[in-house]
Design a protein around this motif. Sequence first.
Motif, PDB file in Angstrom:
ATOM      1  N   ASN A  55      45.999 100.122 -15.774  1.00 22.75           N
ATOM      2  CA  ASN A  55      44.836  99.619 -15.044  1.00 22.75           C
ATOM      3  C   ASN A  55      43.660  99.467 -16.000  1.00 22.75           C
ATOM      4  O   ASN A  55      43.391 100.350 -16.815  1.00 22.75           O
ATOM      5  N   GLY A  56      42.967  98.321 -15.911  1.00 22.40           N
ATOM      6  CA  GLY A  56      41.836  98.074 -16.783  1.00 22.40           C
ATOM      7  C   GLY A  56      42.212  97.576 -18.162  1.00 22.40           C
ATOM      8  O   GLY A  56      41.353  97.479 -19.050  1.00 22.40           O
ATOM      9  N   ALA A  57      43.489  97.218 -18.350  1.00 24.88           N
ATOM     10  CA  ALA A  57      43.954  96.788 -19.680  1.00 24.88           C
ATOM     11  C   ALA A  57      43.506  95.376 -20.029  1.00 24.88           C
ATOM     12  O   ALA A  57      43.455  95.005 -21.199  1.00 24.88           O
ATOM     13  N   GLY A  58      43.197  94.555 -19.013  1.00 30.75           N
ATOM     14  CA  GLY A  58      42.816  93.168 -19.264  1.00 30.75           C
ATOM     15  C   GLY A  58      43.745  92.151 -18.633  1.00 30.75           C
ATOM     16  O   GLY A  58      43.580  90.945 -18.826  1.00 30.75           O
ATOM     17  N   LYS A  59      44.728  92.611 -17.863  1.00 31.32           N
ATOM     18  CA  LYS A  59      45.696  91.694 -17.243  1.00 31.32           C
ATOM     19  C   LYS A  59      45.020  90.716 -16.290  1.00 31.32           C
ATOM     20  O   LYS A  59      45.276  89.504 -16.339  1.00 31.32           O
ATOM     21  N   THR A  60      44.167  91.230 -15.412  1.00 33.98           N
ATOM     22  CA  THR A  60      43.512  90.370 -14.422  1.00 33.98           C
ATOM     23  C   THR A  60      42.622  89.343 -15.110  1.00 33.98           C
ATOM     24  O   THR A  60      42.591  88.174 -14.702  1.00 33.98           O
ATOM     25  N   THR A  61      41.931  89.766 -16.157  1.00 35.55           N
ATOM     26  CA  THR A  61      41.094  88.823 -16.907  1.00 35.55           C
ATOM     27  C   THR A  61      41.949  87.734 -17.539  1.00 35.55           C
ATOM     28  O   THR A  61      41.600  86.542 -17.498  1.00 35.55           O
ATOM     29  N   ALA A  62      43.077  88.117 -18.126  1.00 42.01           N
ATOM     30  CA  ALA A  62      43.966  87.136 -18.761  1.00 42.01           C
ATOM     31  C   ALA A  62      44.467  86.118 -17.746  1.00 42.01           C
ATOM     32  O   ALA A  62      44.481  84.904 -18.008  1.00 42.01           O
ATOM     33  N   ILE A  63      44.860  86.581 -16.572  1.00 42.90           N
ATOM     34  CA  ILE A  63      45.368  85.665 -15.545  1.00 42.90           C
ATOM     35  C   ILE A  63      44.260  84.748 -15.049  1.00 42.90           C
ATOM     36  O   ILE A  63      44.484  83.555 -14.800  1.00 42.90           O
ATOM     37  N   SER A  64      43.043  85.285 -14.906  1.00 48.05           N
ATOM     38  CA  SER A  64      41.934  84.441 -14.451  1.00 48.05           C
ATOM     39  C   SER A  64      41.652  83.319 -15.445  1.00 48.05           C
ATOM     40  O   SER A  64      41.265  82.210 -15.056  1.00 48.05           O
ATOM     41  N   LEU A  65      41.883  83.574 -16.740  1.00 44.11           N
ATOM     42  CA  LEU A  65      41.727  82.521 -17.740  1.00 44.11           C
ATOM     43  C   LEU A  65      42.847  81.487 -17.619  1.00 44.11           C
ATOM     44  O   LEU A  65      42.610  80.279 -17.711  1.00 44.11           O
ATOM     45  N   MET A  66      44.069  81.958 -17.399  1.00 46.89           N
ATOM     46  CA  MET A  66      45.213  81.051 -17.257  1.00 46.89           C
ATOM     47  C   MET A  66      45.055  80.134 -16.049  1.00 46.89           C
ATOM     48  O   MET A  66      45.483  78.976 -16.074  1.00 46.89           O
ATOM     49  N   GLY A  68      42.214  79.160 -14.809  1.00 49.47           N
ATOM     50  CA  GLY A  68      40.978  78.394 -14.870  1.00 49.47           C
ATOM     51  C   GLY A  68      39.878  78.942 -13.998  1.00 49.47           C
ATOM     52  O   GLY A  68      38.868  78.264 -13.763  1.00 49.47           O
ATOM     53  N   LEU A  69      40.032  80.169 -13.519  1.00 47.41           N
ATOM     54  CA  LEU A  69      38.991  80.789 -12.695  1.00 47.41           C
ATOM     55  C   LEU A  69      37.829  81.271 -13.562  1.00 47.41           C
ATOM     56  O   LEU A  69      36.715  81.405 -13.081  1.00 47.41           O
ATOM     57  N   ARG A  70      38.119  81.550 -14.835  1.00 39.62           N
ATOM     58  CA  ARG A  70      37.092  81.915 -15.803  1.00 39.62           C
ATOM     59  C   ARG A  70      37.365  81.173 -17.110  1.00 39.62           C
ATOM     60  O   ARG A  70      38.503  80.781 -17.379  1.00 39.62           O
ATOM     61  N   ARG A  71      36.332  81.013 -17.900  1.00 38.65           N
ATOM     62  CA  ARG A  71      36.490  80.399 -19.210  1.00 38.65           C
ATOM     63  C   ARG A  71      36.494  81.481 -20.276  1.00 38.65           C
ATOM     64  O   ARG A  71      35.765  82.473 -20.164  1.00 38.65           O
ATOM     65  N   GLY A  75      38.118  81.140 -28.225  1.00 36.00           N
ATOM     66  CA  GLY A  75      39.519  80.779 -28.189  1.00 36.00           C
ATOM     67  C   GLY A  75      39.826  79.719 -27.153  1.00 36.00           C
ATOM     68  O   GLY A  75      38.925  79.103 -26.569  1.00 36.00           O
ATOM     69  N   GLN A  76      41.113  79.524 -26.908  1.00 34.29           N
ATOM     70  CA  GLN A  76      41.556  78.430 -26.042  1.00 34.29           C
ATOM     71  C   GLN A  76      42.692  78.887 -25.135  1.00 34.29           C
ATOM     72  O   GLN A  76      43.534  79.703 -25.526  1.00 34.29           O
ATOM     73  N   VAL A  77      42.701  78.352 -23.932  1.00 28.52           N
ATOM     74  CA  VAL A  77      43.779  78.593 -22.975  1.00 28.52           C
ATOM     75  C   VAL A  77      44.266  77.246 -22.464  1.00 28.52           C
ATOM     76  O   VAL A  77      43.461  76.391 -22.082  1.00 28.52           O
ATOM     77  N   ARG A  78      45.587  77.044 -22.473  1.00 29.85           N
ATOM     78  CA  ARG A  78      46.172  75.792 -22.009  1.00 29.85           C
ATOM     79  C   ARG A  78      47.232  76.096 -20.964  1.00 29.85           C
ATOM     80  O   ARG A  78      47.986  77.069 -21.081  1.00 29.85           O
ATOM     81  N   HIS A  82      47.261  71.363 -20.717  1.00 31.06           N
ATOM     82  CA  HIS A  82      45.942  70.878 -20.291  1.00 31.06           C
ATOM     83  C   HIS A  82      44.991  72.048 -20.045  1.00 31.06           C
ATOM     84  O   HIS A  82      45.393  73.212 -19.993  1.00 31.06           O
ATOM     85  N   ASP A  83      43.745  71.719 -19.858  1.00 38.54           N
ATOM     86  CA  ASP A  83      42.750  72.695 -19.425  1.00 38.54           C
ATOM     87  C   ASP A  83      43.185  73.224 -18.053  1.00 38.54           C
ATOM     88  O   ASP A  83      43.516  72.443 -17.156  1.00 38.54           O
ATOM     89  N   PRO A  84      43.206  74.553 -17.860  1.00 36.03           N
ATOM     90  CA  PRO A  84      43.653  75.105 -16.574  1.00 36.03           C
ATOM     91  C   PRO A  84      42.834  74.627 -15.373  1.00 36.03           C
ATOM     92  O   PRO A  84      43.307  74.697 -14.237  1.00 36.03           O
ATOM     93  N   ARG A  85      41.628  74.102 -15.611  1.00 36.91           N
ATOM     94  CA  ARG A  85      40.798  73.627 -14.496  1.00 36.91           C
ATOM     95  C   ARG A  85      41.137  72.191 -14.100  1.00 36.91           C
ATOM     96  O   ARG A  85      40.608  71.679 -13.115  1.00 36.91           O
ATOM     97  N   ASP A  86      42.025  71.560 -14.859  1.00 33.35           N
ATOM     98  CA  ASP A  86      42.422  70.179 -14.584  1.00 33.35           C
ATOM     99  C   ASP A  86      43.229  70.126 -13.285  1.00 33.35           C
ATOM    100  O   ASP A  86      44.213  70.845 -13.122  1.00 33.35           O
ATOM    101  N   ARG A  87      42.811  69.285 -12.372  1.00 38.18           N
ATOM    102  CA  ARG A  87      43.469  69.187 -11.064  1.00 38.18           C
ATOM    103  C   ARG A  87      44.944  68.813 -11.198  1.00 38.18           C
ATOM    104  O   ARG A  87      45.769  69.192 -10.382  1.00 38.18           O
TER     105      ARG A  87
END
Length: 316
Positions: A55-66, A68-71, A75-78, A82-87
């Motif tokens: 718990n608190g390791a960073g998993k939720t943050t990593a998924i939120s980046l994947m 596109g809920l957070r930027r 670095g970069q997330v694809r 594509h950009d995860p925010r791309d419809r």
Amino acid sequence: MIASPTDTAKAMEAVSQIPAIELQNASKSFGVVQALQQVSFAIPQGQVVALLGPNGAGKTTAISLMLGLRRPSHGQVRLLGHDPRDRRVRSRCGIMLQESGVPLNLTVSETITLFRSYYPHSLPLTQVLEMASLKKKAAASVGTLSGGQRQRLYFALAICGDPDVLFLDEPTAGLDVEARHRFWEQIRAFVQQGKTILLTTHYLEEADALAERIVLIDHGQVRADASPAALKALVTNNRVTFNMSEPLQPEFFAQLPVQQLELGEHHVSLLTPKLETVLRALFTQPVEITNLTITGASLEEAFFHLTKDQSEQEGA
């Protein structure tokens, strides 16, 4: 100009070689808190990966980046290249969260039908109900479902759009053992269709059973990235269990290289890095040893070994 079959095949192969998910030196800060620190890994299309960590390791943050809920701060997330925010890629993803906000007064069929309308290529309602084992509950209102049935509904909503990438966050929480194994079978069937699945779970047995690969995150960094078998091989301990005709005293085991000793009146379970030493000592005792079982380390033991080592290093 009309593309030749060879050109079409090459184009399809090139698309399939694009990672489903890719993080390149991705970092995320919240004020002075560094939630992720230069995390890099890629998940090929068609692979099942378990993202694990305390718990608190960073998993939720990593998924939120994947998702596109957070930027990322750096670095970069694809996502599917594509950009995860791309419809275009969002419509190709399914997400099963631990708790989803769905109208409680709609029936199961109405809820799935509503979610199916959000996707350009959705699965038939009957197929979704079958895959989620909800056919008998199709006419029931969501508010009347048990916890386990609601988990199956969330799974139905995640797969109803026939996604190429499926995110499963603690998917079997609250399910009994039988329901959990049925769910595993559905996941395996989904994988056979070439789907990519990212799984987070606190049931390490589940990660061991489903995932081809484990990405272990701790303190915002990737600590391990390997198959379950490779991670378990990092732990040299063996699990030894047996029954004995007469109880052995704790002092006997205190002289041996054993860990996690569970000593009952007639049953013993222990971990040891020196199997031969322990067995040799056992067989010199004037007691009958029965039901002797020796196994390698479990994924849970590998998990604790890896995270414990890191905590000790930081505390040193």
